[in-house]
Design a protein around this motif. Structure first.
Motif, PDB file in Angstrom:
ATOM      1  N   VAL A 236       1.623   1.468  -8.408  1.00  0.00           N
ATOM      2  CA  VAL A 236       1.963   0.206  -7.744  1.00  0.00           C
ATOM      3  C   VAL A 236       0.746  -0.360  -7.023  1.00  0.00           C
ATOM      4  N   ASN A 237       0.834  -1.648  -6.687  1.00  0.00           N
ATOM      5  CA  ASN A 237      -0.237  -2.301  -5.947  1.00  0.00           C
ATOM      6  C   ASN A 237      -0.198  -1.985  -4.457  1.00  0.00           C
ATOM      7  N   ARG A 238       1.003  -1.771  -3.948  1.00  0.00           N
ATOM      8  CA  ARG A 238       1.168  -1.647  -2.510  1.00  0.00           C
ATOM      9  C   ARG A 238       2.224  -0.600  -2.196  1.00  0.00           C
ATOM     10  N   VAL A 239       2.022   0.158  -1.125  1.00  0.00           N
ATOM     11  CA  VAL A 239       3.030   1.095  -0.638  1.00  0.00           C
ATOM     12  C   VAL A 239       3.244   0.856   0.851  1.00  0.00           C
ATOM     13  N   VAL A 240       4.503   0.787   1.258  1.00  0.00           N
ATOM     14  CA  VAL A 240       4.824   0.803   2.683  1.00  0.00           C
ATOM     15  C   VAL A 240       5.501   2.141   2.971  1.00  0.00           C
ATOM     16  N   ILE A 241       4.938   2.891   3.905  1.00  0.00           N
ATOM     17  CA  ILE A 241       5.533   4.168   4.296  1.00  0.00           C
ATOM     18  C   ILE A 241       6.395   3.938   5.530  1.00  0.00           C
ATOM     19  N   ALA A 242       7.693   4.162   5.365  1.00  0.00           N
ATOM     20  CA  ALA A 242       8.640   3.915   6.460  1.00  0.00           C
ATOM     21  C   ALA A 242       9.550   5.123   6.648  1.00  0.00           C
ATOM     22  N   GLY A 243       9.060   6.268   6.243  1.00  0.00           N
ATOM     23  CA  GLY A 243       9.855   7.479   6.393  1.00  0.00           C
ATOM     24  C   GLY A 243       9.046   8.645   5.856  1.00  0.00           C
ATOM     25  N   GLY A 244       9.618   9.835   5.898  1.00  0.00           N
ATOM     26  CA  GLY A 244       8.905  11.009   5.429  1.00  0.00           C
ATOM     27  C   GLY A 244       8.082  11.627   6.540  1.00  0.00           C
ATOM     28  N   ASP A 245       6.972  12.267   6.148  1.00  0.00           N
ATOM     29  CA  ASP A 245       6.131  12.928   7.137  1.00  0.00           C
ATOM     30  C   ASP A 245       4.667  12.829   6.714  1.00  0.00           C
ATOM     31  N   ASN A 246       3.826  13.702   7.248  1.00  0.00           N
ATOM     32  CA  ASN A 246       2.395  13.613   6.931  1.00  0.00           C
ATOM     33  C   ASN A 246       2.130  13.719   5.428  1.00  0.00           C
ATOM     34  N   ASP A 247       2.949  14.497   4.741  1.00  0.00           N
ATOM     35  CA  ASP A 247       2.722  14.704   3.307  1.00  0.00           C
ATOM     36  C   ASP A 247       3.077  13.489   2.457  1.00  0.00           C
ATOM     37  N   THR A 248       3.805  12.573   3.058  1.00  0.00           N
ATOM     38  CA  THR A 248       4.174  11.360   2.329  1.00  0.00           C
ATOM     39  C   THR A 248       2.932  10.570   1.901  1.00  0.00           C
ATOM     40  N   PHE A 249       1.860  10.702   2.666  1.00  0.00           N
ATOM     41  CA  PHE A 249       0.617  10.004   2.314  1.00  0.00           C
ATOM     42  C   PHE A 249       0.058  10.522   0.992  1.00  0.00           C
ATOM     43  N   ASP A 250       0.238  11.803   0.757  1.00  0.00           N
ATOM     44  CA  ASP A 250      -0.195  12.383  -0.519  1.00  0.00           C
ATOM     45  C   ASP A 250       0.521  11.669  -1.668  1.00  0.00           C
ATOM     46  N   GLN A 251       1.838  11.502  -1.518  1.00  0.00           N
ATOM     47  CA  GLN A 251       2.614  10.807  -2.549  1.00  0.00           C
ATOM     48  C   GLN A 251       2.183   9.346  -2.672  1.00  0.00           C
ATOM     49  N   ALA A 252       2.000   8.723  -1.527  1.00  0.00           N
ATOM     50  CA  ALA A 252       1.652   7.299  -1.541  1.00  0.00           C
ATOM     51  C   ALA A 252       0.336   7.064  -2.272  1.00  0.00           C
ATOM     52  N   VAL A 253      -0.658   7.888  -1.983  1.00  0.00           N
ATOM     53  CA  VAL A 253      -1.965   7.725  -2.642  1.00  0.00           C
ATOM     54  C   VAL A 253      -1.824   7.950  -4.144  1.00  0.00           C
ATOM     55  N   LYS A 254      -0.986   8.914  -4.492  1.00  0.00           N
ATOM     56  CA  LYS A 254      -0.846   9.232  -5.920  1.00  0.00           C
ATOM     57  C   LYS A 254      -0.145   8.149  -6.723  1.00  0.00           C
ATOM     58  N   MET A 255       0.746   7.405  -6.094  1.00  0.00           N
ATOM     59  CA  MET A 255       1.462   6.354  -6.844  1.00  0.00           C
ATOM     60  C   MET A 255       0.758   5.005  -6.756  1.00  0.00           C
ATOM     61  N   LEU A 256      -0.408   4.969  -6.113  1.00  0.00           N
ATOM     62  CA  LEU A 256      -1.103   3.713  -5.846  1.00  0.00           C
ATOM     63  C   LEU A 256      -2.242   3.484  -6.821  1.00  0.00           C
ATOM     64  N   LYS A 257      -2.348   2.249  -7.296  1.00  0.00           N
ATOM     65  CA  LYS A 257      -3.479   1.827  -8.139  1.00  0.00           C
ATOM     66  C   LYS A 257      -4.778   1.794  -7.350  1.00  0.00           C
ATOM     67  N   PRO A 258      -5.926   1.951  -8.023  1.00  0.00           N
ATOM     68  CA  PRO A 258      -7.203   1.641  -7.367  1.00  0.00           C
ATOM     69  C   PRO A 258      -7.165   0.185  -6.889  1.00  0.00           C
ATOM     70  N   GLY A 259      -7.700  -0.051  -5.732  1.00  0.00           N
ATOM     71  CA  GLY A 259      -7.626  -1.394  -5.168  1.00  0.00           C
ATOM     72  C   GLY A 259      -6.339  -1.638  -4.406  1.00  0.00           C
TER      73      GLY A 259
END
Lengths: 351, 351, 351, 351
Positions: A236-259
């Motif tokens: 995806v182009n954009r991720v909003v993290i509105a739940g989870g914990d510190n590890d959620t960032f790992d998921q967010a980075v992985k589902m995010l496109k460069p840029g």
């Protein structure tokens, strides 16, 4: 005056306090409706802000002006007013730089139930009244008004930080009330495919009403894998993290496109480090931007969000699943937030 | 091959031309549907681009790939494709700076019916095929696809240049098809109060469906006065100019707050100067930003707008009031655009 | 107390006034050094702000705190302070939106010698002292400190509005003190080729010291033609307008590339309309952005610019060509600004 | 033709290869000067990109055009040209979105010595010649020209990502050649206090020449503590990370103000996670933005940086501490980069 307070970590009680004193630029307000926030739960039972004694809780509410200081220009006794959870010192250098929420130090624009008594009192104090209150618009119900204190601005902020643009594919992780408002905000800031990660049926229903095009349920497997499948491996182009914990960032980075960009609005209550996966972050060169912030606070944004409601662009009232009546029900409402029944999104107490 | 062409200022005709030659990075496309644009009218009858002889008209359409150059990677014969009106040279320094529409000189990314034959031919040439085509999404009707060539991207651009943000009050001046798409775009980029200036009933109806909260009709008096009344004297945060003439800027500046922004997407066909009123522009210090631009063009934006359509955020097909059948009807459709009947928004020709 | 005042259009005099009263958030300051501004000349002899009676002039100066209101936290009696020409109401909605200079209405953040007495008095009043003063840094001379009130922030603003980036070619039109500071600012914001339009030898000398790579003298012919020659017909990426009149915009648009930006910091004192040439503006589609603004004002920027001086990045003191001594010399200094001798850039009065 | 190649992890050799074939949009170039990069060292001895066999190394150099494809418009045989390390596919959707360096996938705009043979050959291939070469400016020495391939654009990018503004306090961590260029870039983008973290005397000397106001030496203790002392406990507005490892982000976040920004240009070669300290990151709400990226690549930026050099704003040649002569010295130069003698900043090989 009476107030519902934190007495120490894990302890609450009704207490008596003197009426707050106001300076010439402040106001004294009597609540008309109040709402508990998950942060109140973190504060009391998680001890997230450290210990606090005899501190009246609460930072979401709407009220009526009881008294204003001599320098207050735009409000007077009797005015019904919206109150943001964050009430910056607007003449601070931080506010002049665009970060009033950090006026006086990181997160220090957050005063209610943090550095001073919150709104769960018979009266509460608003610093810099002209800068931090807005008139309650004609026709706005009190439940909606309560949502404007924190849920709406925090959801909006997530989308602003993630910088959603026309046609962006967006994933909102977590669809409690703040995540739901992020979904609603993404839909009116140009998102095309809008994935909402969550599982509770009531939240899922509201997410769809707010514009989610797809629900990603972690019970159906790894959410990164699901999002990559939905985007044909692109992310995806954009991720909003509105739940989870510190590890959620790992998921967010992985589902995010460069840029791509990540906006975090989740209060991170535990752990030492947020972990950013090195390889998926492009060995430091993948142009995947990460930011997390606290809602802006102040009058202007209250007025802007009220206009959005009036124009029918957002319907935050749909998140209010439970309505209680009477000041003393503030205690129950906070416990409801703590216990989080399956059908609860947000309770409101009408006074 | 046959094509409908401009023979000189004020003159059109059907002509015969050779099949266009393509370079290794280009494609040859056969139209599936076509639409005329007000700019075609300006070009032929207004002589706006200067004289042109034997130039095939048209820059809005959707087609099927007939042939691709040897270096084209992502498209092949038989693919149905969206075609933007503007087809930049993507390796130009202008494109690298973010202004592909001006690659090779101001407005020179606009090639169809300007520097080369347009799409009103039995076949047409697409420069840099990988950079300037996008696959027609499953389920998209041809009329909607035609709207993606120019109407959608131009409306979106107006709102991007005006930089509409959450809660902004916005005025869109002119609600022909481009203005209508600006209304739709403003509504999904955060506008609250959204004033649409126009009078034709069909346009008014679509403007409301697209999210306008108020119609401002110039037949009811000075539009500046009306907008100031609607905003209690404050003026609006943003103006998109999608109609009128050079003097419209005078009105736009007058209805704009300090700190506001104006985005122009109106093709200004006549006169020497756009006039900015000195006093209302704050004696040069009012922070009222003015910009006008040409749509970006290229594949990425086609894909983004297609996703917006697929997610249900925009419904450009609602603007198509008239559908004609058969290639030869291109001529009629252009005359319809010229004569602009009261009930016409946009005609489309299905081949 | 004594002050040098405007008595009406074209008339000045020394007058007696009561010591200004301060509210709990304000301060009373005694000047240590003062400087006249071309705007004072416009105000008195041009009547640019309309008529004013018994209004003490001046908005550039540095002073010593004599008294502070009870809510002022960061300043105390005896502190030496920088004072910006513009002193916003920081809790206004305009300031919350980033436009404090327009708090209370367009240009209304400009209070000194406009809505209240200016700094040419034995004492002057500073509204919102915590928000609008900054400590005079150790080692800063008083002449430099005076340049920080208006010349430095206005020059910086021009370059910020024109949005100068690494490697941009930039033209600054007008090299009076504000234009010179724009030259200095462009050089430390990434400009490569930096053309300064002017003719007076002293200004030319300072422009070169401040980073101009080329001087364009209108006495040598059309400046547009000269700039186009210098850029091989390409035009520049950015223009800062710091002199001239309404017609200067015509020149600026003509020497600007598509995608370019114009930042105006010239006070436009006369005429009905600024004229934007339609064809060179790309028939409304050339992506040539135009904005003009008033300096931001406030404490943060004073601190930022003071740091730039301390780090040796800017040397505004080089613009001070004449130093006078004694409060009563304020009158002479204003007349010097009015008469503008060939060797004058900026005079300063040390008290 | 001969080339100096990676034969496998930890192994290099001179090899023979066929002359590269070019497509109609490409060019074939013969090197005039070459420079090794720390990334070449990572590639060969660290195996950072995975194993590579018979791959010619190198991505920094300047050359002479030997042959161009039939569609190349702006270059011809004999032209001396600047070559960026990153050569995007400019018509890709990624490039259209502003991220050409990730065209075809994350980091895939980096082709030389990664996906195809690098510049350490008697000839090398440049994809999309019009988009990825720039004419060598008159008077530019070959050593400076080599610095424009990677060191200059990467340093610039760090400062652009950190978004340095007028008066910002900035810390650059690491003053190898890329960090030094970040220092130089920060100084011409408005930094006031500019702290450079490093210890080698030659680097320190150049850092000061490039505009560092203070050297922070980790040998003198914790760099976070030092930076906080230098800023009176406030922290800095911006951090550029140009050295260190994953843990450097912990330090960067700790020395950064709320609202601050971190731009990483360090190639992160090892470890699973970059660690962001939760509490110093404001529990996810501190508005401390983190981004890391790969230089943009392409012709426009080569031209922009060449203009900056010509205007005297940057002097990248000062980083070249060692000059070798003859193509075969490329091997020695790479070993110098591997061994990094105390007095080495950057070697260049003149052919």
């Amino acid at each position: 005056m009476k107030g519902f307070a934190m007495m120490g970590i894990g302890k609450t009680a009704w207490i008596e306090k003197d009426k707050p004193a106001i300076s010439p630029i402040d106001a004294l307000v009597e609540p008309l409706a109040l709402a508990p926030c998950t942060s109140d739960v973190h504060t009391v039972w998680g001890g997230a802000l450290g210990d606090r004694k005899n501190l009246i809780l609460g930072h979401e509410g709407v009220g009526k002006v009881v008294e204003v200081g001599s320098l207050v220009k735009d409000f007077k006794k009797g005015d019904k007013v919206l109150i943001p959870a964050i009430t910056p010192d607007w003449n601070s250098v931080e506010a002049q730089e665009g970060f009033g929420q950090h006026s006086g130090g990181m997160l220090s624009g957050w005063k209610f139930s943090n550095f001073k008594d919150g709104v769960f009192g018979e009266l509460f104090h608003v610093n810099d009244a002209d800068g931090n209150m807005a008139l309650l618009p004609d026709g706005m119900d009190l439940a909606t008004a309560c949502m404007l204190s924190d849920m709406v601005p925090t959801g909006m902020l997530g989308v602003e930080m993630a910088d959603v643009r026309f046609g962006d594919t967006v994933c909102v992780i977590g669809i409690g009330p703040v995540g739901l408002m992020a979904v609603a905000s993404a839909a009116i800031r140009g998102a095309s495919d809008l994935f909402a990660v969550g599982s509770r049926p009531d939240c899922v229903r509201v997410a769809k009403e707010f514009g989610a095009t797809e629900i990603v349920n972690y019970k159906n497997g790894d959410i990164v894998k699901q999002v990559l499948e939905l985007t044909k491996g692109q992310g995806v182009n954009r991720v909003v993290i509105a739940g989870g914990d510190n590890d959620t960032f790992d998921q967010a980075v992985k589902m995010l496109k460069p840029g791509g960009k990540i906006g975090n609005i989740n209060y991170l209550g535990e752990g030492d480090y947020i972990k950013i996966p090195r390889v998926d972050w492009g060995l430091g060169m993948g142009h995947k931007q990460i930011i997390g912030g606290l809602m802006m606070g102040g009058r202007l944004r209250m007025e802007q969000y009220a206009r959005l409601w009036k124009a029918g662009r957002i319907k935050p009232g749909l998140m209010v699943t439970h309505t209680l009546n009477g000041f003393e029900k503030v205690e129950d409402s906070l416990l409801m937030m703590k216990d989080k029944a399956p059908d609860l999104i947000k309770p409101v107490v009408i006074l």
